[in-house]
Write an enzyme that holds these catalytic residues in place. Structure first.
Site, PDB file in Angstrom:
ATOM      1  N   GLY A  46      90.717  42.417 135.954  1.00 24.71           N
ATOM      2  CA  GLY A  46      90.879  43.264 137.127  1.00 24.71           C
ATOM      3  C   GLY A  46      91.135  44.696 136.718  1.00 24.71           C
ATOM      4  O   GLY A  46      91.243  45.024 135.535  1.00 24.71           O
ATOM      5  N   GLY A  49      93.381  48.255 138.069  1.00 22.23           N
ATOM      6  CA  GLY A  49      94.348  48.870 138.961  1.00 22.23           C
ATOM      7  C   GLY A  49      94.202  50.370 138.979  1.00 22.23           C
ATOM      8  O   GLY A  49      93.219  50.935 138.492  1.00 22.23           O
ATOM      9  N   GLY A  50      95.200  51.041 139.542  1.00 17.42           N
ATOM     10  CA  GLY A  50      95.120  52.478 139.687  1.00 17.42           C
ATOM     11  C   GLY A  50      95.162  53.220 138.369  1.00 17.42           C
ATOM     12  O   GLY A  50      94.606  54.308 138.245  1.00 17.42           O
ATOM     13  N   MET A  51      95.822  52.646 137.363  1.00 20.06           N
ATOM     14  CA  MET A  51      95.988  53.336 136.094  1.00 20.06           C
ATOM     15  C   MET A  51      95.244  52.671 134.940  1.00 20.06           C
ATOM     16  O   MET A  51      94.914  53.344 133.967  1.00 20.06           O
ATOM     17  CB  MET A  51      97.483  53.397 135.733  1.00 20.06           C
ATOM     18  CG  MET A  51      98.303  54.302 136.616  1.00 20.06           C
ATOM     19  SD  MET A  51      98.016  56.035 136.266  1.00 20.06           S
ATOM     20  CE  MET A  51      98.889  56.206 134.712  1.00 20.06           C
ATOM     21  N   GLY A  52      94.983  51.379 135.022  1.00 17.24           N
ATOM     22  CA  GLY A  52      94.400  50.709 133.870  1.00 17.24           C
ATOM     23  C   GLY A  52      93.534  49.523 134.212  1.00 17.24           C
ATOM     24  O   GLY A  52      93.434  49.105 135.364  1.00 17.24           O
ATOM     25  N   VAL A  95      92.707  45.455 133.153  1.00 18.05           N
ATOM     26  CA  VAL A  95      93.384  44.294 132.590  1.00 18.05           C
ATOM     27  C   VAL A  95      92.347  43.314 132.036  1.00 18.05           C
ATOM     28  O   VAL A  95      91.359  43.000 132.699  1.00 18.05           O
ATOM     29  CB  VAL A  95      94.259  43.584 133.646  1.00 18.05           C
ATOM     30  CG1 VAL A  95      94.978  42.395 133.027  1.00 18.05           C
ATOM     31  CG2 VAL A  95      95.267  44.560 134.234  1.00 18.05           C
ATOM     32  N   LYS A 104      96.608  45.222 129.260  1.00 16.66           N
ATOM     33  CA  LYS A 104      96.264  46.314 130.163  1.00 16.66           C
ATOM     34  C   LYS A 104      96.069  47.593 129.365  1.00 16.66           C
ATOM     35  O   LYS A 104      96.930  47.976 128.566  1.00 16.66           O
ATOM     36  CB  LYS A 104      97.364  46.514 131.210  1.00 16.66           C
ATOM     37  CG  LYS A 104      97.026  47.589 132.255  1.00 16.66           C
ATOM     38  CD  LYS A 104      98.058  47.620 133.365  1.00 16.66           C
ATOM     39  CE  LYS A 104      97.705  48.640 134.434  1.00 16.66           C
ATOM     40  NZ  LYS A 104      98.694  48.657 135.527  1.00 16.66           N
ATOM     41  N   ASP A 121     104.194  49.746 145.071  1.00 15.19           N
ATOM     42  CA  ASP A 121     102.842  49.275 145.409  1.00 15.19           C
ATOM     43  C   ASP A 121     102.840  47.765 145.642  1.00 15.19           C
ATOM     44  O   ASP A 121     101.961  47.051 145.159  1.00 15.19           O
ATOM     45  CB  ASP A 121     101.849  49.645 144.307  1.00 15.19           C
ATOM     46  CG  ASP A 121     100.394  49.587 144.796  1.00 15.19           C
ATOM     47  OD1 ASP A 121     100.183  49.705 146.021  1.00 15.19           O
ATOM     48  OD2 ASP A 121      99.491  49.434 143.956  1.00 15.19           O
TER      49      ASP A 121
END
Length: 532
Positions: free
Chosen positions: A222, A224-227, A229, A244, A338
């Site tokens: 997946g 996310g906003g920063m990294g 995974v 991540k 979040d």
């Protein structure tokens, strides 16, 4: 073979069938166009070599069809691939049988079959040995067909070749042509075998390069906003983990410092309902990463998408676990910022089903930090629009643990109804609802009765004023415990997992997309821009 390797093999065999069949079909259509120009279309369509050509197209199309759908076993994939390639060899042997001896049918057939074996060597992950075996299997019908073709020809029909044939028999000529074809095909098989060896070796080298210290990346889970995974494995421990990595576009000094701080803060959390952090470091090119426990299961967004609105008792169980994880975080001065369905994952641990894990503290804020380092930026909206507390929108610098409780109340609402508390065509519209609109009671939107006490607690969490919400995660846990019956039993959980176990395995094996986009709005920067 690992599931991701088998899935890749299935995809490449299917693509090989599709591409080979498409190219063969284009060649078939081209021959029909030539027939139209000559004026003998019907004769061409009925010609035996054209029928054999069409059968080769059908075989490759069938190979593509047989690799569609769900996962196939490795044995199945290799079997249908081998059968298809041999059938293509038979089809092209049938084509050469219809070609006049004077037009070198053996070399024409070998040339056509070379394309298939070379395409396979390039497109399909295969060892050199397997490619060589397939080459030998294709050679058998080819050489038998060439020998039969020329053994049936009389000297008169092949005298232009200048061969020292025995009158009327054609046997020496058949042997000569078979040997010539075998020479061509041997060169083809050797070349394709070497191609497979090189490409297969490159794939293994690339796989070995995808290592971070002792961790080997296997597949993306997946983003996310920063990294991003990935599922990974440890070289020594042989246990699966989740790694991540900071996204390339966030590789600025400040972003990397915030990412590293996220690891350090999350590593302080030891609650069983919080994802555990094992390790962190930097890649040789400077990309920051950290290593977490790998969790089999599915996030709440995927669960609702698959199974619809959840029973109230199960909702209470999930909310209590998530609130307990937040209780520990808030207790040491951390807020998540979040909380949303895709950041809470249901898994099975130690034989116990329905364990909720709070994920992704990538937007975490340390309330005890003084912000002098600029790592925690209080003048930013951070979070997912459908789960933003009003103060996160109007006063982002003033958020505290009660903002997480608002988001958790919205998660409970989503689990009960299958719908977000507020929706809208734009982010601005959704944020406006959070600021000014009163939530519709979940009992009016749910497809089953909702206990009044649970509904009242969720609406309390969704109050606009933080002072009207539970004062802490600990208070929310106590309120959830006080709801009493009905409770979500382990037997009910086991039944649900038995029903959806196969789907949960597929979720873990694939990439889960986050539900709802995480946003970050820098009010200070926007004010500076508007004032300039």
């Amino acid at each position: 073979m690992r599931p991701e390797e088998r899935a890749f093999l299935q995809d490449r065999i299917g693509f090989f069938g599709w591409l080979s069949g498409t190219v063969s079909l284009i060649a078939y259509v081209f021959l029909l166009v030539l027939a139209v120009l000559r004026g003998d279309l019907l004769e061409t369509i009925r010609a035996p070599d054209m029928l054999w050509h069409l059968s080769a197209v059908a075989v490759m199309a069938m190979l593509w069809v047989l690799t569609r759908g769900g996962p196939k076993s490795e044995r199945y994939l290799y079997a249908v691939e081998a059968v298809a390639i041999v059938c293509v060899a038979v089809a092209y042997t049938g084509m050469l049988a219809a070609i006049p001896p004077g037009e070198a049918p053996g070399l024409v057939g070998a040339f056509a079959m070379t394309y298939f074996l070379l395409a396979h060597a390039i497109l399909v992950p295969s060892t050199a040995l397997r490619t060589a075996v397939l080459g030998v299997a294709m050679a058998i019908p080819l050489l038998v067909g060439v020998y039969w073709k020329f053994s049936q020809a009389g000297v008169e029909s092949v005298s232009n070749f200048g061969q020292d044939a025995v009158s009327g028999s054609g046997i020496p000529l058949a042997a000569t042509r078979t040997v010539l074809t075998a020479m061509w095909w041997t060169c083809t098989t050797v070349f394709c075998t070497w191609t497979s060896r090189v490409i297969f070796g490159l794939r293994r080298e690339i796989k070995s390069v995808r290592k971070l210290g002792q961790y080997t990346l296997e597949r993306q889970l997946g983003q996310g906003g920063m990294g991003v995974v990935y599922r990974a494995s440890h070289a020594m421990l042989r246990r699966p983990t989740a790694v991540k990595l900071l996204l390339e576009e966030h590789n600025s000094t400040g972003a990397m410092a915030r990412f590293e701080r996220e690891v350090q803060l999350t590593a302080n959390l030891t609650h069983p309902n919080t994802v555990r952090v094992f390790d962190y470091g930097r890649t040789p090119d400077g990309t920051f990463y950290y290593v977490m426990e790998y969790l089999d299961g599915a996030d709440l967004a995927a669960v609702v998408s698959r199974d619809g609105a959840q029973p109230p008792a199960r909702v209470v169980s999930i909310l209590r676990q998530a609130a307990s994880a937040l209780q520990e975080a808030h207790g040491i001065g951390l807020i998540h910022r979040d909380i949303k369905p895709s950041n809470i994952l249901l898994t099975r641990q130690g034989g116990i089903p329905d364990i909720a894990k709070v994920l992704d503290f990538g937007l975490v804020k340390d309330l005890q930090a003084d912000d002098e380092d600029g790592l925690t930026r209080g003048e930013e909206i951070r979070g997912t629009p459908q789960y933003l507390a009003p103060e996160s929108i109007s006063r982002p610098a003033a958020v505290d643990g009660r903002s997480d409780l608002y988001a958790l109340g919205a998660v409970g609402y989503f689990l009960l109804t299958g719908e977000h508390v507020f929706s809208g065509a734009t982010i601005v519209e959704i944020c406006a609802h959070h600021l000014h609109s009163t939530p519709v009671p979940p009992s009016e939107r749910a497809n089953r009765p909702v206990p009044q006490e649970l509904e009242a607690l969720l609406l309390r969490c969704l109050n606009k004023d933080p002072a009207d919400r539970p004062s802490s995660a600990a208070e929310l846990v106590e309120a959830l415990d006080a709801l009493g019956e009905p409770t979500w039993t382990q037997k009910e959980a086991e039944t649900w997992w038995a029903k959806h176990g196969a789907w949960l395995t597929r979720q873990s094996a694939g990439t889960t997309e986050a539900s709802g986009k995480t946003i970050a709005v820098d009010f200070a920067a926007r004010a500076r821009n508007e004032g300039s």
